[in-house]
Design an enzyme around this catalytic site. Sequence first.
Site, mmCIF file in Angstrom:
data_model
loop_
_atom_site.group_PDB
_atom_site.id
_atom_site.type_symbol
_atom_site.label_atom_id
_atom_site.label_comp_id
_atom_site.label_asym_id
_atom_site.label_seq_id
_atom_site.Cartn_x
_atom_site.Cartn_y
_atom_site.Cartn_z
ATOM 1 N N GLY B 247 0.811 -1.222 0.000
ATOM 2 C CA GLY B 247 0.000 0.000 0.000
ATOM 3 C C GLY B 247 0.843 1.270 0.000
ATOM 4 O O GLY B 247 2.073 1.231 0.146
ATOM 5 N N HIS B 248 0.171 2.404 -0.117
ATOM 6 C CA HIS B 248 0.890 3.674 -0.196
ATOM 7 C C HIS B 248 1.581 4.014 1.131
ATOM 8 O O HIS B 248 1.099 3.672 2.186
ATOM 9 C CB HIS B 248 -0.023 4.828 -0.635
ATOM 10 C CG HIS B 248 -1.281 5.003 0.141
ATOM 11 N ND1 HIS B 248 -2.201 5.967 -0.193
ATOM 12 C CD2 HIS B 248 -1.796 4.352 1.211
ATOM 13 C CE1 HIS B 248 -3.211 5.903 0.650
ATOM 14 N NE2 HIS B 248 -2.995 4.949 1.497
ATOM 15 N N ASN B 249 2.734 4.651 1.008
ATOM 16 C CA ASN B 249 3.505 5.158 2.154
ATOM 17 C C ASN B 249 4.169 4.054 2.971
ATOM 18 O O ASN B 249 4.740 4.332 4.020
ATOM 19 C CB ASN B 249 2.630 5.995 3.091
ATOM 20 C CG ASN B 249 1.756 6.969 2.346
ATOM 21 O OD1 ASN B 249 2.227 7.668 1.457
ATOM 22 N ND2 ASN B 249 0.476 7.015 2.669
#
Lengths: 350, 350, 350
Positions: B247-249
Amino acid sequence: VTTEQDDPAFAGYALGDLASRLGGLIHGDRDCLIRGVAVIQQASPGTVTFLANPRYRKYLAGTSASAVILSSDELDACPVSAWVVDNPYLTFAKVAALLHAAGDFREGVHETAFVSPDSRLDETAWIGPYSVVDSGAEIGARVQIGPGCYVGEDCFIGEASRLVAHVVLCGGTRIGKRALVHPGVVIGSDGFGMANDGGTWIKIPQLGRVWIGDDVEIGANTTIDRGTIEDTVIEDGVKLDNQIQVGHNVRIGAQTAIAGCVGIAGSTTIGKRCAIGGGAGIGGHLEIGDGVQITGMCMVTKSIREPGIYSSGMPAQPNRIWRRGIGYFRRIEELVRRVQTLEEKLARHD
Amino acid sequence: VTTEQDDPAFAGYALGDLASRLGGLIHGDRDCLIRGVAVIQQASPGTVTFLANPRYRKYLAGTSASAVILSSDELDACPVSAWVVDNPYLTFAKVAALLHAAGDFREGVHETAFVSPDSRLDETAWIGPYSVVDSGAEIGARVQIGPGCYVGEDCFIGEASRLVAHVVLCGGTRIGKRALVHPGVVIGSDGFGMANDGGTWIKIPQLGRVWIGDDVEIGANTTIDRGTIEDTVIEDGVKLDNQIQVGHNVRIGAQTAIAGCVGIAGSTTIGKRCAIGGGAGIGGHLEIGDGVQITGMCMVTKSIREPGIYSSGMPAQPNRIWRRGIGYFRRIEELVRRVQTLEEKLARHD
Amino acid sequence: VTTEQDDPAFAGYALGDLASRLGGLIHGDRDCLIRGVAVIQQASPGTVTFLANPRYRKYLAGTSASAVILSSDELDACPVSAWVVDNPYLTFAKVAALLHAAGDFREGVHETAFVSPDSRLDETAWIGPYSVVDSGAEIGARVQIGPGCYVGEDCFIGEASRLVAHVVLCGGTRIGKRALVHPGVVIGSDGFGMANDGGTWIKIPQLGRVWIGDDVEIGANTTIDRGTIEDTVIEDGVKLDNQIQVGHNVRIGAQTAIAGCVGIAGSTTIGKRCAIGGGAGIGGHLEIGDGVQITGMCMVTKSIREPGIYSSGMPAQPNRIWRRGIGYFRRIEELVRRVQTLEEKLARHD
């Protein structure tokens, strides 16, 4: 897709003729014309539907189909012509295939495709737009390679197999006859093999290939890794749904069906005629025998040699109840001790 | 793939020479010639195999390999020449890499590739058929971009990295040196970020990028989302298997290995040298420390700061036993109350 | 992506003007100029950040942002200009979208694209490199089809929708307006339908299509199968994350959001405004009502008709404790019997 049904001049098959061809008994109008298939709750006249799952029995009385394929148990409740068979779903599959033929076979190489001069291409095969057939590959009669596929070096594809679109076959992959491979599938990528050298991972070269038998179907975005040294093997008639991961050196036995999102870790062998539910996870280096059924989201950490149905997992509960249950589970050891204490006290009382 | 082994004139390496080069002691014929690697149960003369997993010990007595890499514990049972080392799997990895070299590097731009005039391409890089290199992208020395890849605007790929085929790098993605990215991988797609505005979802623009270090391997159909504002980061030496979702980050620490089908939700940090088993799920905004091991299908909902092995999940049981167990688990609160009642009664007795 | 922020001559929006436009109250300097957005712990002057998740409260005192979007509860602790709103995350989404506009719309057909002469293409649409638009397809105004996509026969794509890259739409797929479809997505592949004929699987032709509403976002490598006879339906405003599998005949209600790696088996209906956590698995032929929330990795085997939060699964524990817990769970039936014996003995005592 062109089918007889799409042809406005096609009047349909007589119901009685379908039964003569595919088996079963007609109760009702043998002459009614069937042009297509439909689901029971939304059928219209001229279609045949089926009743196999009891969940849909409630729609039988109100169906507008011209005929319903069903088992003899359901006959009395059928308001229209009934086609009585032992396995309604199977007969439905056959009549649907008859009425709605698969897409036409095309031939030739699309102007935008790239075919290596030292590949061997049967003249009846079709290579679609922007597809690549690399050197040494061999493509059999009537093979259909849709748009944007990559067929790597020395791959083999048997007759009448179809890569729908955007399929990647890495070098050396072997696919048998009449395979149906859906978009986004990757076959023959490197297995996940490495050894740890004082904190740094060293890659194990993946030297095996993927060997796929006849009549195999592989769902969208499924991945099948090549073997480390030996081949990863998918036997005849195996059916794989979407987004399945098959690790290196795995063998899947003939006629086994695996639902979506299943992960199979490396070097595991799965027997013939198994059925594996969606989201199940199967550990590495295991043996699953013939005829084993595994239910959805099941976690398989040990070999299973006896046929039968195997399960794990905790079905959904309202969140508050689940939280409490987790708490009790975490204190189950304490509970066991309390019971033991009670037993000891009571023994002293006796 | 051209290897020395494929060359009919290649006689092989002397076993003793291999040990001199890669370490370990030979017991037996130092002069026997080794042309390739094999698995223990199907090896033929001229190959070297290995014994690392005790499951395969049963094949040792009957192996036809010319030599077996093994630990000193297994030496007595070895019927052929033995190559004794501390870590047989690691030595096997090294000898396999030596005998079976990786594919040759190619150079140049395939006639069907599309390279934007304002990208920067090292002249020793290879761009395969139907691949696109978009404007502003920078491609390092000896980079290999296989067929059907898309390298988006302003991407950077460091020297000797390889995109096998059908890889998508969305704009701004940065990949270090010697990466190996398998088919179907998508890097830099938008993260799943949105805010709810009275029942309607409003998209949060995903402005960060993906930053990938050196010596990273990424398995087929794995996806890595760009950060919302900061970058998603995959540090040096990370090994990701197939069908992983990052996922993002997220940040994944150096030399961490993650098996197939793992999902990592947004903004989670994973430490260095972790090992995460297949199908595990890791929640968002968590911190997993260095050296944490997580077993297959484990459900991680809280941060884990101490090194060690962590697990969850219920292994498979025969379906009937599982159903009964679920029933008991659902009534565990009642069981706790019954024990409490017993304790109270017994206290009154005492 | 070109944004006002990237333009060196762009001085920024005054904080007070942003609040006038998007709502909320400014406490502090209404005239400070905002050029971009940032995360709270790494913001620099000229940016606005936000505080929505309490995990990040610890960074508030030290932030270098020019302003922070927050709720009134956090106002006192804010060291810089504060922008007080009811839903900080939503206001952040809006300001980010304002400051960082989405990629420009392009027009025309790339020289390497292949567009069938009997498709209908709006002149304001863009077809990128190596994309294929097959016969009978209809592409609306300002539709953006990135590199390497395949739009099958008779597909329809509504205005301003974007296929980022490498998207496959199988024949007959219908997508509404303003969709955003990320790389590797496959829509309209065959569902997993077959009947068993004495040990051999017979394919059920998959005759339905996929119907997707307006404002839908679909994450990388997600797959959505066509219906068997009826259509698979994704209603308006649905948001799907990466690597989701949607089986045939599924219906997903408007504004439902589904996180990564979820699998939804065939013929299941999911209501409107549901939220489904990552890695959840939902069985086939179920009905999930409106407003149902399902937490990550939850196993849903029965219909859920009441709104609320539903969960299952056992969170991670240290491996040793987990092993013991599994052992106790496997003997829970024995524990129940022991409690029963105690109850009977005590009853005799009373």
